[in-house]
Write an enzyme that holds these catalytic residues in place. Sequence first.
Site, PDB file in Angstrom:
ATOM      1  N   CYS A 169     133.859 -11.177 -26.443  1.00 25.68           N
ATOM      2  CA  CYS A 169     134.609 -11.577 -25.245  1.00 25.68           C
ATOM      3  C   CYS A 169     135.013 -10.534 -24.616  1.00 25.68           C
ATOM      4  CB  CYS A 169     135.755 -12.477 -25.705  1.00 25.68           C
ATOM      5  SG  CYS A 169     136.735 -13.114 -24.512  1.00 25.68           S
ATOM      6  N   PRO A 170     134.726 -10.142 -23.490  1.00 23.10           N
ATOM      7  CA  PRO A 170     135.307  -9.196 -22.519  1.00 23.10           C
ATOM      8  C   PRO A 170     136.473  -9.366 -22.319  1.00 23.10           C
ATOM      9  CG  PRO A 170     133.529 -10.520 -21.263  1.00 23.10           C
ATOM     10  CD  PRO A 170     133.648 -10.932 -22.685  1.00 23.10           C
TER      11      PRO A 170
END
Length: 311
Positions: A169-170
């Site tokens: 997840c950025p």
Amino acid sequence: MKSPVHRCRDVEHGRGHARDGAGVHGLQPEQRIPISKDVITSSSASAMWFIKDACGIVCAVITWLLVFYAEFVVMFVMLLPSKNLTYSIVNGTLFNTLAFLALASHLRAMCTDPGAVPKGNATKEYIESLQLKPGQVVYKCPKCCSIKPDRAHHCSVCKRCIRKMDHHCPWVNNCVGENNQKYFVLFTMYIALISLHALVMVVFHFLYCFEDDWTKCSSFSPPATVILLILLCFEGLLFLIFTSVMFGTQVHSICTDETGIEQLKKEERRWAKKTKWMNMRAVFGHPFSLLWVSPFSTPDQGKAETYQYVV
């Protein structure tokens, strides 16, 4: 001294010899070898974990800035100018508490080792130290040259194999894996709650301003107040939908004990099936308590699990 690449190649040769020996000893070429969790736990598990990815860092900073923007509008546009002191205190306390928990959960999800497998341990010497039986082989990751346990996947951003990796997840600049899934779930839950809370307050504030004089319902000019509230409404609605869907997806993944990558790849289930309640406790800790919703509590997962190397 051999480079990691050459060491990985030595492991490949070792696997070949092991398979040749399988026929001699009458063993099956595919076996699973129970390995203690301590063997595959990263040596940096107790140290600070941070991924130096430009995109992830930018997304994480944006996340905090958006929360601070919502905090600014809620406090200085809606609550502080309000004539109802009780309304301001109750909603201000609730919103600030949820926002604090959301940012704390984000920080824990970002700075917690998600379950990285020791990098470069797939050496001939290390495999020999495992004292494998004739015909037994281990599977290594060719990208990070590590011995790969079952249900681990390689992350191209973290450049490591992650145990029970769900996805990268950025927004938290990290993988969501075995050790930090709880914090990611709490992050999505608290963001969804503050988004819903902000939307409800925006609706009430608009109704209040329509009934009263716009110049008295905010410390800012009417045009500025409208713009700030519309932007907050757009932000709250967007993040409410996004985090609610992500929260539901994560809870479903935990209950079914199947990560996002395993669902996407439709991998064959080779691990023991447990009840939904057992799966929830495996992520949030034993036993059930209010600590489940606390980002400051590290889950007590009971006895160390036994992992298996895939062949």
